[in-house]
Design an enzyme around this catalytic site. Sequence first.
Site, PDB file in Angstrom:
ATOM      1  CE  LYS A 296      -3.533   2.449   2.689  1.00  0.00           C
ATOM      2  NZ  LYS A 296      -4.476   2.416   3.919  1.00  0.00           N
ATOM      3  CD  GLU A 302       9.202  -5.795   7.297  1.00  0.00           C
ATOM      4  OE1 GLU A 302       8.829  -4.914   6.964  1.00  0.00           O
ATOM      5  OE2 GLU A 302       9.161  -5.979   8.666  1.00  0.00           O
ATOM      6  N   GLY A 356      -4.752  -1.681   4.791  1.00  0.00           N
ATOM      7  CA  GLY A 356      -4.196  -2.873   4.496  1.00  0.00           C
ATOM      8  C   GLY A 356      -4.954  -4.389   4.657  1.00  0.00           C
ATOM      9  NE  ARG A 357      -6.601  -3.777  10.708  1.00  0.00           N
ATOM     10  CZ  ARG A 357      -6.085  -2.541  10.972  1.00  0.00           C
ATOM     11  NH1 ARG A 357      -4.745  -2.434  10.419  1.00  0.00           N
ATOM     12  NH2 ARG A 357      -6.515  -1.728  11.618  1.00  0.00           N
ATOM     13  CD  GLU A 443      -2.079  -4.526  11.559  1.00  0.00           C
ATOM     14  OE1 GLU A 443      -1.088  -4.851  11.400  1.00  0.00           O
ATOM     15  OE2 GLU A 443      -2.568  -3.846  10.401  1.00  0.00           O
ATOM     16  CG  HIS A 474      -4.801 -35.358  17.050  1.00  0.00           C
ATOM     17  ND1 HIS A 474      -4.897 -36.795  17.518  1.00  0.00           N
ATOM     18  CD2 HIS A 474      -5.808 -35.647  16.125  1.00  0.00           C
ATOM     19  CE1 HIS A 474      -5.932 -37.378  17.237  1.00  0.00           C
ATOM     20  NE2 HIS A 474      -6.545 -36.645  16.555  1.00  0.00           N
ATOM     21  CE  LYS A 599       5.696  -0.821  10.083  1.00  0.00           C
ATOM     22  NZ  LYS A 599       4.612  -0.094   9.184  1.00  0.00           N
TER      23      LYS A 599
HETATM   24  O1  F6P Z   1       2.522  -4.014   9.789  1.00  0.00           O
HETATM   25  C1  F6P Z   1       1.671  -2.992   9.645  1.00  0.00           C
HETATM   26  C2  F6P Z   1       1.355  -2.698   8.343  1.00  0.00           C
HETATM   27  O2  F6P Z   1       0.990  -1.313   8.056  1.00  0.00           O
HETATM   28  C3  F6P Z   1       0.088  -3.570   7.930  1.00  0.00           C
HETATM   29  O3  F6P Z   1      -1.168  -2.630   8.332  1.00  0.00           O
HETATM   30  C4  F6P Z   1       0.157  -3.602   6.641  1.00  0.00           C
HETATM   31  O4  F6P Z   1      -0.916  -4.557   6.162  1.00  0.00           O
HETATM   32  C5  F6P Z   1       1.477  -3.946   6.344  1.00  0.00           C
HETATM   33  O5  F6P Z   1       2.324  -3.242   7.310  1.00  0.00           O
HETATM   34  C6  F6P Z   1       2.171  -3.940   5.100  1.00  0.00           C
HETATM   35  O6  F6P Z   1       2.079  -2.476   4.517  1.00  0.00           O
HETATM   36  P1  F6P Z   1       2.263  -2.228   2.940  1.00  0.00           P
HETATM   37  O7  F6P Z   1       0.981  -2.703   2.140  1.00  0.00           O
HETATM   38  O8  F6P Z   1       2.085  -0.705   2.861  1.00  0.00           O
HETATM   39  O9  F6P Z   1       3.592  -2.539   2.632  1.00  0.00           O
END
Ligand code: F6P
Length: 669
Positions: A296, A302, A356-357, A443, A474, A599
């Site tokens: 987003k 990462e 995002g979620r 979240e 199990h 972060k």
């Molecule tokens: O972990 C925090 C967060 O901002 C989430 O809310 C989001 O889904 C994820 O990082 C990934 O963010 P992006 O889509 O901006 O890479």
Amino acid sequence: MLLAGSLQPVFRGSVDASLGSPKTLESVPSRHRSRVQQQQSLSGQRFGASPGSSRGSVKMATSTTDRQATPVPVAVPADAAAQQAEPANISYTPEWQALLEHRKEIEKTHLRDLLRKEDRSDALFHEYGGIVADFSRQRVTMKTIELLTQLANKAKLQEKIAGMFEGKHLNGTEDRAVLHVALRARRDQKIVVEGKDVVPEVWEVLDKIKGFSEKVRSGEWKGATGKAIKDVVAIGIGGSFLGPLFVHTALRTDQAAAHEAGGRQLRFLANVDPVDVARALNGLSQETTMVIVVSKTFTTAETMLNARTVRTWLVSELGPESVAKHMVAVSTNLKLVKEFGIDAENAFGFWDWVGGRYSVCSAVGVLPLALQYGWPVVERFLKGANDMDEHFRTAKFEENIPVWLGLTSVWNVSFLGYAARAILPYCQALSKLAPHIQQVSMESNGKGVDLSGRRLPFESGEIDFGEPGTNGQHSFYQLIHQGRVIPCEFIGTVKSQQSVYLKGEVVSNHDELMCNFFAQADALANGKTPVELRAENVPDHLIPHKTFTGNRPSVSILMPDLTAFSVGQLLAMYEHRVAVQGFIWGINSFDQWGVELGKVLAAKVRTNMNSARTVHRRIKQSDGFNHSTTRLLNRYLDGKTQLLYPEPADVFPCDLIESDVCRPPTSYT
Ligand code: F6P
């Protein structure tokens, strides 16, 4: 000795230096260190986030003091509400207090007895669109339902639901509308935000995805060497990963979807761990692979490092021009997409009113899923989600499944004091439901303050976890039967995606699975008494060990099948349940400031790690770390300097690794 965890690739000189990822000296064989040092200082790392860059970091919200764990709130003095500025916290209202009082009545009941009342069971059995939600094993009476409805009215639940669909800025701290429902709106629906109908924009992107996916799937879209694209790697994390993974996992074994996939592969790369890179790329050919960078913000550390890494994997084999044919992006930040080197034509946008979620139904999920399964399957998925949206928006509370899921969760968390919830699908295809809902729920609702920033006088949210049954049985079911009370959510289907009925067996394989679905809910509710055990001649000394106290709540969700349509319904049902809980608790379920601090601190570690390596110095407390972290960091860096260059075969194919001893990559099937 070569140690795991040190698998950092070094790329050949053939890679365009400007496309290279930031290298650390630790990843470079000593004989090349000075060359890389020179390159780093000259190139300025055009595409990479520079070590220590704080790009993407967000200003922290006003800090709050730590809260005491208060699983069940105590009654608040009558004048407390008056002292609060509007809107008063919901827990200070008479409706909340009435439920606290009512809890004492419920504590005298046992599910074993409640389940004998057939009228009650019938009243708690809800059905919509083929989905049954049986709440009869919740620790509720009709009085509880009445009081929860009054609480919902007090919390203005109906207005808040309507406000969501009307594009009100419910996400106050980010001043944004919350409109994931617009992502699956029918073409003829109208959803107006700030005077503008957003549905045509949504469909513009969906149409673009449809056209693009058809081109790729038909082979009209060719890779850099003229071959058709067969496989897709979607790079993204959190909401840019978990939802699409859940849907993909759910559809993989659906006959109709599997037929459309026809041997194509869709893989996900989320973790910045190079092991995840190795697993995601293992066995793929650059010539026939398309990479989607899903972010987003397009700043997530990462995702961006993984994107640079995979871009290098592509470019080293196919040349820099290949990016246009093999890399596409999904983001709201089209400026950064362009800076990364992805053509605007190959970028699929979405909007800041999609959290995002909650973004599975945007290009985040729709693009990879359309490439894998084709547009018609994805369209059915969107229709399923829209179907549940309409139910949520229009059904009366007493018939509204997401509303009841939300209200009973509030009851369990805030009044009965149950801090966790287990999501237990009796369906292997739903194995990624729990990980997805962990993010959607935790979240969203794991918050410390209310909408006005005042500290909550109760704990919000719950700890979600889960595994497909019968695997969970199990594993951790011992605890939920005889240890802690954890409200459970059993999810099963009438029709399995796969049918096996062996000759001579008393039931089909799916029946066998579902026998457990029915049995577990009653085992939790009824338990087993010492009287029953004695009647079975259980020796006295074993009676305490074999007793099941029962009275453990659950909800049973029975779906007709698991198709693209019903997966869409299920997804939306969970999303809305989380919203209902947040609306009642009076919190912002649509921001996520809690993920920011880590972060920011990681960026500080990155900066200091890089500088310690480049000037060969030790980390000091004056770098801003406490004694423990300083010691731990130096221990890590000391360990790293003693490593030989890692086994080359483990991450990338030989031709990408500068090494004297290269073996072909291991196959990680
Ligand atoms: O972990 C925090 C967060 O901002 C989430 O809310 C989001 O889904 C994820 O990082 C990934 O963010 P992006 O889509 O901006 O890479």
